[in-house]
Design a protein around this motif. Structure first.
Motif, mmCIF file in Angstrom:
data_model
loop_
_atom_site.group_PDB
_atom_site.id
_atom_site.type_symbol
_atom_site.label_atom_id
_atom_site.label_comp_id
_atom_site.label_asym_id
_atom_site.label_seq_id
_atom_site.Cartn_x
_atom_site.Cartn_y
_atom_site.Cartn_z
ATOM 1 N N ASP A 159 -7.324 2.335 -0.043
ATOM 2 C CA ASP A 159 -7.004 3.741 0.245
ATOM 3 C C ASP A 159 -5.941 4.264 -0.714
ATOM 4 O OD1 ASP A 159 -8.811 3.870 2.361
ATOM 5 O OD2 ASP A 159 -7.277 3.487 3.890
ATOM 6 N N SER A 160 -4.885 3.490 -0.931
ATOM 7 C CA SER A 160 -3.786 3.920 -1.801
ATOM 8 C C SER A 160 -4.239 4.034 -3.251
ATOM 9 C CB SER A 160 -2.620 2.936 -1.701
ATOM 10 O OG SER A 160 -2.095 2.928 -0.406
ATOM 11 N N PRO A 186 0.785 -1.235 0.000
ATOM 12 C CA PRO A 186 0.000 0.000 0.000
ATOM 13 C C PRO A 186 0.821 1.293 0.000
ATOM 14 C CG PRO A 186 -1.037 -1.598 1.433
ATOM 15 C CD PRO A 186 0.281 -2.196 1.000
ATOM 16 N N HIS A 187 1.860 1.370 0.819
ATOM 17 C CA HIS A 187 2.629 2.617 0.880
ATOM 18 C C HIS A 187 3.363 2.877 -0.435
ATOM 19 C CE1 HIS A 187 4.547 6.021 2.732
ATOM 20 N NE2 HIS A 187 5.728 5.562 2.369
ATOM 21 N N GLU A 204 -6.136 -0.932 3.193
ATOM 22 C CA GLU A 204 -4.963 -0.093 2.914
ATOM 23 C C GLU A 204 -4.702 -0.011 1.412
ATOM 24 O OE1 GLU A 204 -5.168 -2.467 5.203
ATOM 25 O OE2 GLU A 204 -4.350 -1.724 7.097
ATOM 26 N N PHE A 220 -4.556 -6.683 3.930
ATOM 27 C CA PHE A 220 -4.347 -5.257 3.665
ATOM 28 C C PHE A 220 -5.362 -4.671 2.682
ATOM 29 C CE2 PHE A 220 -0.090 -6.832 4.859
ATOM 30 C CZ PHE A 220 0.124 -6.033 5.973
#
Length: 155
Positions: A61-62, A21-22, A58, A55
């Motif tokens: 969201d990304s 995700p990041h 997450e 995840f």
């Protein structure tokens, strides 16, 4: 596969290994800065059923930072047992993105692309001049690029 740019006439493909995700968030944000004012379409193939299951929110969201999202079916990698396969499906990701309030407010669309061949066909169908297609994931998702590219002009 780190922000490799492939120009295809009036469309740009960006091939990137981002699979967490990041990393996806950073890649989408970088594309927004590198290609201001252009429609950013994130095409993501999750790797591992358990990773997407753990995840999912997450990832959603990304990916919702893009204008549109295409979720490709999961690359199982080393996960082949039936219990994990039944845990989650790739369409759960496009559904989760569509639930993002900010994504809906922008009028974005999230779709399930299916197989790599089906996803390439979908890209060809939705592509518009100026689009930036972010092709994301650690699996073979970048195999959608060549078949999604514009057909060469006939001679």
């Amino acid at each position: 596969r780190r922000f490799d740019i492939i120009e295809d006439g009036d469309v740009t493909f960006v091939d990137d290994y981002a699979h967490h995700p990041h990393a996806i968030q950073l890649t989408v944000e970088t594309a927004r800065r590198r290609f201001p004012g252009r429609r950013v379409v994130a095409i993501f193939q999750p790797t591992l059923y358990t990773r997407l299951y753990k995840f999912l929110e997450e990832f959603a969201d990304s990916l919702a930072l893009a204008d549109e999202v295409i979720a490709v079916e999961i690359q199982p990698s080393r996960e082949y047992d039936t219990e994990k396969v039944n845990l989650i499906h790739g369409s759960a990701l496009s559904d989760a993105v569509m639930r993002r309030e900010s994504f809906v407010a922008r009028g974005g669309a999230a779709q399930y692309g299916g197989t790599l061949a089906e996803t390439a066909a979908l890209i060809r169908q939705i592509r518009r001049p100026g689009d930036v297609f972010l092709v994301l994931g650690s699996g073979p998702v970048n195999r959608v690029i060549a078949p999604a590219m514009a057909m060469p002009a006939s001679r």
